[in-house]
Design an enzyme around this catalytic site. Structure first.
Site: not given
Ligand code: NAD
Length: 425
Positions: A70, A115-117, A156
């Site tokens: 995202v 963002a992050k995934g 992460d």
């Protein structure tokens, strides 16, 4: 038109850290008087990509994994954020974490969006080969999303520098050129940055020093308790100790260790290096991870988990200053209690942003094709953290609010102003 806000959510213990973050976003937007269209634009992610990733497992069977990325905002620059491998990954969580990254990058003034995934998987039950095939498949599926000028992943939960090396290698093959700047948090030999390992704890120390100066606290007459003794907690403790602060308590999953005379942090770090945890550590008397939060100290650094300071225990906190090393250690339901008791809280999006700041320096060095010394990285990172603290402190005075609300105000205002300047909507 200014936005009409719904009644504030009822005070309940059930807000999770991400809902707590959204509640604080709403509060800052209300104080700023953000107009409705900007508010709606900033709340919604720019892009959400879901991919199915078929991977041949070691037993020869093909398993299909769900992957997400995202991009919440790319208004300030390419989007930046980690990739999480965990069974708990889902679209809603990734969306909220992506927004969190936007505010964190904006508050420290680095030219990145958020963002992050993530991939829904159990990395501890997968072999190295399976993890590598999964990561390469994810990178291929995200080829049009990732890019040194577009969207830059980092490690992460459940991912590490090796995962980043696979992404960098796969992406470089796909685009036919070396692209080290497509990810940060790489191993040093592949273009990682000196100073990255210590960056978050160092930022915590710099934020603590800035806050202590405002509170007229003398480091050599101050005591501190640190919850969590991993990367962030142990480095924060070590660097605060070097500033003259007496660290009287530390903790990890095995329990908390308290010594009013002060602990020897280098020795405790060496103990954990040898024994993997503080279990059996004899430097202090054993207390619980709840008790460590309520000790009679000047500074409290929660650096372990989310939701440690809640409506239930906030009134028993005696520290004058809380510096949030962890993400979301304070539930939003505790904010008012801490505020009413005159406790200064340096919020997570500011206090632990030293990590993403040095990730930015890693990207800058990769694009320059050059390496900075550790001293240069630290000096620049310290400058970023000090400036960010001063900006937030000024905003807190201007809007007569807590540092936490002020940090959101600074971040939201920056993204809103730049969005308007760019004429995006
Ligand atoms: P880590 O895994 O290195 O350390 C976590 C520590 O917390 C360990 O000492 C562990 O034993 C302890 N812990 C786990 N469960 C506990 C419990 N129930 N009670 C007390 N202690 C417990 O992780 P880290 O990288 O130091 O991250 C800590 C926090 O900081 C997380 O919230 C993370 O999201 C946040 N953070 C980390 C970075 C970074 O660069 N590492 C950057 C920003 C934010």
């Amino acid at each position: 038109m200014t936005l009409k806000f719904k009644e504030p959510a009822p005070i309940t213990d059930e807000l999770n850290p991400l809902e707590s973050m959204m509640k604080r976003f709403d509060e800052a937007a209300r104080i700023l008087g953000l107009d409705e269209s900007t508010y709606n634009a900033l709340k919604s992610p720019e892009k959400a990509v879901i991919v199915s990733l078929p991977v041949t497992m070691d037993n020869g069977k093909v398993k299909v994994f769900q992957g997400y990325r995202v991009v919440h905002s790319s208004k300030l620059g390419p989007s930046k954020g980690g990739i999480r491998y965990s069974m708990g990954v889902n679209l809603d969580e990734v969306k909220a974490l992506a927004a969190w990254m936007t505010w964190k990058c904006a508050v420290v003034g680095i030219p990145y969006g958020g963002a992050k995934g993530g991939i829904q998987c159990e990395p501890r039950e997968m072999s190295q080969g399976e993890l590598e095939r999964l990561t390469r498949s994810f990178t291929g599926a995200m080829r049009d999303v990732f890019g040194p000028e577009r969207d830059i992943p980092a490690p992460d939960m459940g991912t590490n520098p090796e995962t980043m090396a696979w992404i960098m290698d796969e992406y470089s093959k796909l685009v036919g050129q070396a692209s080290p700047a497509v990810v940060t948090g790489k191993p040093l030999v592949l273009g990682g940055s000196l100073g990255r390992v210590e960056a978050t704890g160092r930022g915590v120390m710099v934020s603590a020093r800035s806050a202590m100066a405002k509170l007229k606290m003398n480091p050599s007459q101050s005591t501190c308790a640190v919850q969590g003794f991993g990367n962030v907690g142990s480095i924060s403790a070590k660097l605060l100790e070097r500033q003259g602060v007496t660290i009287v308590a530390i903790s990890d999953i095995s329990g908390a260790y308290h010594n009013e005379e002060g602990l020897d942090i280098e020795e405790a770090i060496e103990y954990v290096r040898k024994n993997k945890s503080l279990e059996g550590y004899k430097g202090g008397k054993i207390i619980t991870n709840e008790e460590i939060l309520e000790l009679d100290v000047d500074i409290l650094v929660p650096a372990a988990l989310e939701d440690q300071i809640t409506e239930e225990n906030a009134s028993r906190i005696k520290a004058k200053l809380i510096v949030e090393g962890a993400n979301g250690p304070t539930a939003s339901t505790a904010d008012k209690i801490l505020d009413d008791n005159g406790i200064m809280v340096v919020p997570d999006i500011l206090a632990n942003a030293g990590g993403v700041s040095v990730s930015y320096f890693e990207w800058v060095q990769n694009r320059l094709g050059y390496f900075w010394t550790e001293e240069r990285v630290n000096r620049r990172a310290d400058r970023v953290m000090k400036q960010a603290f001063d900006d937030v402190y000024k905003a807190a005075k201007k809007y007569k609010c807590s540092l936490r609300t002020a940090a959101y105000i600074v971040a939201i205002k920056k993204v809103a102003d730049i969005s308007k300047l760019r004429g995006i909507f």
